[in-house]
Design an enzyme around this catalytic site. Structure first.
Site, PDB file in Angstrom:
ATOM      1  CG  HIS A  87      24.915  31.890 -12.819  1.00 38.86           C
ATOM      2  ND1 HIS A  87      23.464  31.729 -12.245  1.00 38.86           N
ATOM      3  CD2 HIS A  87      24.009  33.602 -12.984  1.00 38.86           C
ATOM      4  CE1 HIS A  87      22.923  31.925 -12.303  1.00 38.86           C
ATOM      5  NE2 HIS A  87      23.431  33.643 -11.889  1.00 38.86           N
ATOM      6  CB  SER A  92      24.104  36.343 -11.342  1.00 43.63           C
ATOM      7  OG  SER A  92      23.653  36.730 -12.600  1.00 43.63           O
TER       8      SER A  92
END
Length: 341
Positions: A307, A250
């Site tokens: 992230h 991610s």
């Protein structure tokens, strides 16, 4: 479709002795409130005598000298067993190397600089990679295949000790520098792999064609490393007592999304089949707000810090590339209009 980074989950009221968190007799203690975030942050609060287990569940001294097939073939509905079956082979008695976060950060930043300046040479002169210079979509498919292959290795019990060392980002003990990269290609659950690879296919093929393979490779890898570094530093900055390991693509995917959104801010983005109003840039800003709130409130099981790290690198790449494009456009305009002066 946004990428996510998975965390390991502990089942409430699972006896502490059963999973090897402690190696002393505990008859009535249970692990009740197990909270984690992205790169697998786990905080454990015991019930009796205000006892605090100051180890992450990855750092147990319990030794398992041989394979336990009962764990491998355990009921798949047991999510703890399904996610963490490889941990039975963790053996800290071997005096494995423990690299400090500071040293890992130095290595990570140096790697990012090397990747940025060396990626062009890699795809120009190295035969294995030169093919992808003219086939950027094929390079994205190669990344998909690499993630799928590593997912397959997680299904082989004999690979677990290797995978734990190089393909899992641990917070309290870092046995290998390679884990900051390997964890970005690593997934333990099929749904996690599927969602991240769908996001990579959706955005990766477009941005790789726009930037070229070498620039896309630099963006992807540096976003992955930055995500891992953010994930390592966040629990120390936030002073979180118990942090577990994390894995997932991610960080790199949010970097790809950030760069794509900066360069094509009005592109239509779909969340599954539902269009997000405002275009790509608005969707990206919404994801940044969500991740920032996740870091502050510590909800869910995602590695929000990773992230954000990947997102920051993606926006930085998008800004730099847009400046380079504008500079070339201006130079071309001046050459074409020079005769008019």
């Amino acid at each position: 479709m946004l990428g996510i980074r998975s965390s390991l989950t502990l089942i409430p009221k699972l006896p502490a002795r059963q999973i090897g968190l402690v190696n002393v007799p505990l008859k009535s203690l249970t692990l009740k409130n197990c909270i984690h975030t992205k790169n697998i942050d786990v905080r454990i609060r015991p019930i009796i005598n205000n006892l605090l287990l100051k180890r992450t569940f990855m750092s147990t001294n319990v030794k398992h000298p041989r394979w336990d097939n009962r764990i491998f073939y355990a009921d798949s509905s047991d999510r703890y067993t399904r996610l963490n079956r490889f941990q039975q082979f963790n053996n800290n008695g071997n005096k494995e190397e423990d690299n400090s976060v500071r040293n890992v950060t130095v290595v990570g930043l140096a790697s990012m600089v090397g990747i940025y300046f060396g990626s062009q040479y890699l795809f120009d002169y190295v035969p294995i990679f030169s093919y992808f210079k003219t086939h950027p979509k094929s390079f994205v498919y190669a990344l998909l295949g690499t993630n799928l292959a590593i997912y397959g290795l997680w299904q082989l019990p004999r690979c677990w000790s290797f995978m734990q060392r190089y393909m899992l980002l641990q917070k309290s003990r870092i046995p290998s520098y390679w884990s900051i990269v390997g964890s970005a290609f690593s997934h333990q659950e099929f749904w996690h792999l599927g969602m991240n690879m769908l996001a990579l296919w959706s955005f990766g093929t477009s941005i790789a064609t726009m930037l070229g393979t070498s620039n896309f490779f630099s963006l992807y890898m540096n976003s992955a490393i930055a995500g891992s570094l953010f994930s390592l530093w966040y629990p120390r900055i936030a002073r979180m007592a118990m942090m577990g390991p994390s894995l997932g693509a991610s960080g790199a995917l949010f970097g790809v999304l950030g760069c794509f959104s900066y360069l094509v801010p009005h592109a239509q983005i779909l969340l599954f089949v539902f269009p997000i109003p405002g275009g790509a840039w608005i969707a990206f800003l919404g994801s940044v707000a969500w991740n920032a709130a996740g870091c502050v409130l510590r909800w869910g099981s995602f590695d929000y810090a990773a992230h954000l790290g990947g997102s920051a690198i993606g926006v930085l790449y998008g800004w730099y590339i847009s400046k380079q494009v504008e500079k070339r456009r201006q130079e071309r305009f001046e050459r074409e209009t020079r005769w008019l002066r």
